[in-house]
Design a protein around this motif. Structure first.
Motif, PDB file in Angstrom:
ATOM      1  N   SER A   2     -38.676 -43.106  46.334  1.00  0.00           N
ATOM      2  CA  SER A   2     -39.571 -42.511  47.310  1.00  0.00           C
ATOM      3  C   SER A   2     -40.874 -43.300  47.410  1.00  0.00           C
ATOM      4  N   THR A   3     -41.331 -43.833  46.277  1.00  0.00           N
ATOM      5  CA  THR A   3     -42.565 -44.615  46.271  1.00  0.00           C
ATOM      6  C   THR A   3     -42.399 -45.909  47.062  1.00  0.00           C
ATOM      7  N   LEU A   4     -41.247 -46.548  46.937  1.00  0.00           N
ATOM      8  CA  LEU A   4     -40.982 -47.783  47.670  1.00  0.00           C
ATOM      9  C   LEU A   4     -40.919 -47.516  49.174  1.00  0.00           C
ATOM     10  N   ARG A   5     -40.291 -46.401  49.546  1.00  0.00           N
ATOM     11  CA  ARG A   5     -40.210 -46.047  50.966  1.00  0.00           C
ATOM     12  C   ARG A   5     -41.605 -45.768  51.534  1.00  0.00           C
ATOM     13  N   THR A   6     -42.429 -45.073  50.787  1.00  0.00           N
ATOM     14  CA  THR A   6     -43.796 -44.787  51.212  1.00  0.00           C
ATOM     15  C   THR A   6     -44.598 -46.069  51.350  1.00  0.00           C
ATOM     16  N   LEU A   7     -44.388 -47.017  50.455  1.00  0.00           N
ATOM     17  CA  LEU A   7     -45.076 -48.308  50.515  1.00  0.00           C
ATOM     18  C   LEU A   7     -44.721 -49.055  51.798  1.00  0.00           C
ATOM     19  N   SER A  10     -46.249 -47.283  54.831  1.00  0.00           N
ATOM     20  CA  SER A  10     -47.690 -47.532  54.881  1.00  0.00           C
ATOM     21  C   SER A  10     -47.996 -48.955  55.333  1.00  0.00           C
TER      22      SER A  10
END
Length: 58
Positions: A2-7, A10
């Motif tokens: 999820s963090t990679l997708r958010t990165l 963004s």
């Protein structure tokens, strides 16, 4: 994951905002030939042999 997708989301939003900012800046800074002609049309000298007043004097 999820963090990679958010990165990536963004980063994509940042790129879009940067492109819009550059386009807006170029629109504000860019002056067309019609605008320059309109600004210099108020000068009293219409002789093409004399330089425009914005060059100054010696």
């Amino acid at each position: 994951m999820s963090t990679l997708r958010t990165l990536f989301i963004s980063a994509a939003i940042g790129v879009v905002l940067a492109v819009l900012g550059v386009a807006a800046t170029m629109t504000v800074v860019d002056s067309t030939a019609a605008e320059v002609a309109r600004e210099t049309a108020g000068e009293t000298d219409s002789d093409p042999g004399t330089p425009p007043a914005f060059y100054g004097t010696r």
